[in-house]
Scaffold this motif. Structure first.
Motif, PDB file in Angstrom:
ATOM      1  N   ASN A 167      36.047 -41.289  -2.093  1.00 28.06           N
ATOM      2  CA  ASN A 167      34.668 -41.763  -1.902  1.00 28.06           C
ATOM      3  C   ASN A 167      34.711 -43.261  -1.590  1.00 28.06           C
ATOM      4  O   ASN A 167      35.592 -43.985  -2.071  1.00 28.06           O
ATOM      5  N   HIS A 211      36.431 -50.049   7.063  1.00 34.77           N
ATOM      6  CA  HIS A 211      37.054 -50.080   8.394  1.00 34.77           C
ATOM      7  C   HIS A 211      37.176 -51.512   8.902  1.00 34.77           C
ATOM      8  O   HIS A 211      38.176 -51.891   9.506  1.00 34.77           O
ATOM      9  N   ARG A 259      29.301 -53.736  14.685  1.00 31.16           N
ATOM     10  CA  ARG A 259      30.019 -52.453  14.669  1.00 31.16           C
ATOM     11  C   ARG A 259      30.931 -52.287  15.864  1.00 31.16           C
ATOM     12  O   ARG A 259      31.978 -51.688  15.761  1.00 31.16           O
ATOM     13  N   PRO A 300      37.590 -41.808   6.395  1.00 36.68           N
ATOM     14  CA  PRO A 300      36.524 -41.191   7.184  1.00 36.68           C
ATOM     15  C   PRO A 300      35.660 -42.239   7.886  1.00 36.68           C
ATOM     16  O   PRO A 300      35.698 -43.416   7.527  1.00 36.68           O
ATOM     17  N   GLU A 301      34.893 -41.784   8.888  1.00 42.65           N
ATOM     18  CA  GLU A 301      33.916 -42.652   9.553  1.00 42.65           C
ATOM     19  C   GLU A 301      32.602 -42.581   8.774  1.00 42.65           C
ATOM     20  O   GLU A 301      32.506 -41.901   7.773  1.00 42.65           O
ATOM     21  N   GLY A 302      31.595 -43.273   9.272  1.00 45.74           N
ATOM     22  CA  GLY A 302      30.277 -43.208   8.637  1.00 45.74           C
ATOM     23  C   GLY A 302      29.902 -44.537   8.011  1.00 45.74           C
ATOM     24  O   GLY A 302      30.774 -45.341   7.683  1.00 45.74           O
ATOM     25  N   ASP A 303      28.587 -44.730   7.860  1.00 45.43           N
ATOM     26  CA  ASP A 303      28.052 -46.007   7.381  1.00 45.43           C
ATOM     27  C   ASP A 303      28.671 -46.497   6.081  1.00 45.43           C
ATOM     28  O   ASP A 303      28.949 -47.674   5.926  1.00 45.43           O
ATOM     29  N   ALA A 304      28.886 -45.578   5.153  1.00 46.32           N
ATOM     30  CA  ALA A 304      29.388 -45.986   3.847  1.00 46.32           C
ATOM     31  C   ALA A 304      30.781 -46.611   3.965  1.00 46.32           C
ATOM     32  O   ALA A 304      31.197 -47.383   3.104  1.00 46.32           O
ATOM     33  N   TRP A 305      31.489 -46.287   5.061  1.00 47.92           N
ATOM     34  CA  TRP A 305      32.871 -46.748   5.227  1.00 47.92           C
ATOM     35  C   TRP A 305      32.995 -47.953   6.162  1.00 47.92           C
ATOM     36  O   TRP A 305      34.096 -48.422   6.445  1.00 47.92           O
ATOM     37  N   LEU A 306      31.838 -48.467   6.662  1.00 45.25           N
ATOM     38  CA  LEU A 306      31.861 -49.574   7.631  1.00 45.25           C
ATOM     39  C   LEU A 306      32.656 -50.784   7.140  1.00 45.25           C
ATOM     40  O   LEU A 306      33.495 -51.326   7.856  1.00 45.25           O
TER      41      LEU A 306
END
Ligand code: TXA
Ligand code: MG
Length: 329
Positions: free
Chosen positions: A282, A320, A218, A311-317
């Protein structure tokens, strides 16, 4: 070499076509196949010369190992020295599916497949065409994403042809690959397991099965432990940037006379005369459409692609991760 393209049903693939494609693989040929993530470029993983052809067709550096696909955990056993207990649990939960496990390799696997390394990345795909091909080929299939090295991953047969037409034997065209980004890669040779590439299966899903994992991938500054996690990767030819103020940025670029493509989040419209693509807001829908949208923009005569920061957040790792690799600077 002439590259053939065969249309094949994604749900109920024609057995005769699969048998013919399996034969090409057993003879050492290269076949691009759909998986539930992206299209892969398959070759017999037990045949060093066939594996060599993958590196040549992709222009892949010989230091970057190949993912090997098998039908199930049983088929994975002879390719590994041992399968630790957490790997058993992960396989039981996520195979078939978009999780790749890095394990100790056995001597059955030619060293070129793992780029000389002691470990092997293994995955059990769920796509009926990939599974059918594994069955008819009767061998494990090495299959990196079916693009030229460092280019955008393919989610459709025409994306494969864009990079590999004339360099491979066959493309099995089963329509779009639905996942859209590549599998999650997890190293289970260490404890705790280490995330090497974020993907469709997010860290929380893995941690629910094996407890805390090392997520240090990360941190952008952290060491890149997967050889394929080179900085420049998955990149379109057109320079790309991600912007939190994308509307302002696009306006600026347009004012200086640049031809701009704008990848937006959930919003088709644009106050400016620029090429716009919109992706769902989503993470699942965004991932599914990301590479196709980038391919489309990259095919237009543009000076720059601006991506509205998701957006940020785990689902978007995973998203990104792919976007940061697609940036040119
Ligand atoms: O979803 C996917 O994983 C797709 C489909 C076709 O299965 N395949 C794919 O392969 O994305 P590729 O080669 O584009 O990415 C595989 C990644 C690379 O970053 C590679 O360096 C890493 O996995 N990898 C392969 N073998 C490894 C190993 N033994 N240890 C650590 N990383 C490894
Ligand atoms: Mg790749």
């Amino acid at each position: 070499m002439k590259t053939e393209v065969w249309q094949i049903d994604p749900e109920q693939p024609d057995a005769k076509l699969l048998a013919k494609a399996g034969k090409i693989l057993r003879r050492g040929g290269l076949v691009a196949m759909p998986t539930e993530t992206v299209y892969g470029l398959a070759a017999n993983a037990l045949d060093a010369q066939a594996a060599e052809r993958i590196y040549a067709a992709k222009g892949r550096t010989p230091t970057n190992p190949l993912i090997v696909h098998v039908l199930d955990l049983t088929a994975a056993i002879p390719l590994t020295r041992e399968i630790p207990e957490p790997a058993h649990r992960l396989a039981a939960k996520f195979w078939p599916g978009p999780l790749t496990l890095v394990l100790q390799k056995s001597d059955a696997v030619p060293s070129i497949v793992t780029a000389g390394g002691a470990t092997i990345a293994l995955r059990v795909p769920s796509h009926p065409v990939a599974r059918g091909l594994l069955q008819t080929a009767g061998v494990p299939l090495a299959a990196p994403s079916a693009n030229r090295s460092n280019a955008l991953s393919p989610t459709r047969a025409d994306h494969v042809l864009r990079g590999l037409d004339g360099r491979i034997d066959l493309v099995l065209d089963a329509g779009p690959a639905h996942g859209g980004i590549e599998s999650t890669v997890l190293d289970v040779t260490c404890s705790p397991p280490r995330l090497l590439r974020p993907g469709l299966i997010v860290p929380a899903d893995l941690e629910a099965i094996v407890g805390p994992i090392d997520r240090s991938i990360r941190s952008a500054e952290g060491p890149l432990r997967s050889p394929g996690m080179l900085k420049k990767h998955y990149a379109p030819r057109t320079p790309l940037e991600v912007s939190a103020e994308s509307e302002e940025r696009v306006r600026q670029l347009v004012a200086t006379g640049q031809r701009v493509g704008w990848l937006r989040l959930g919003n088709q419209s644009s106050p400016m005369h620029v090429s716009v693509r919109a992706l769902p807001s989503n993470a699942e829908g965004y991932a599914a459409g990301l590479f196709a949208a980038l391919h489309e923009l990259d095919e237009q005569p543009l000076d720059r692609i601006v991506v509205e920061a998701p957006p940020e957040g785990d689902a978007w790792l995973g998203i990104h991760d792919r976007l940061s690799r697609a940036c040119h600077e």
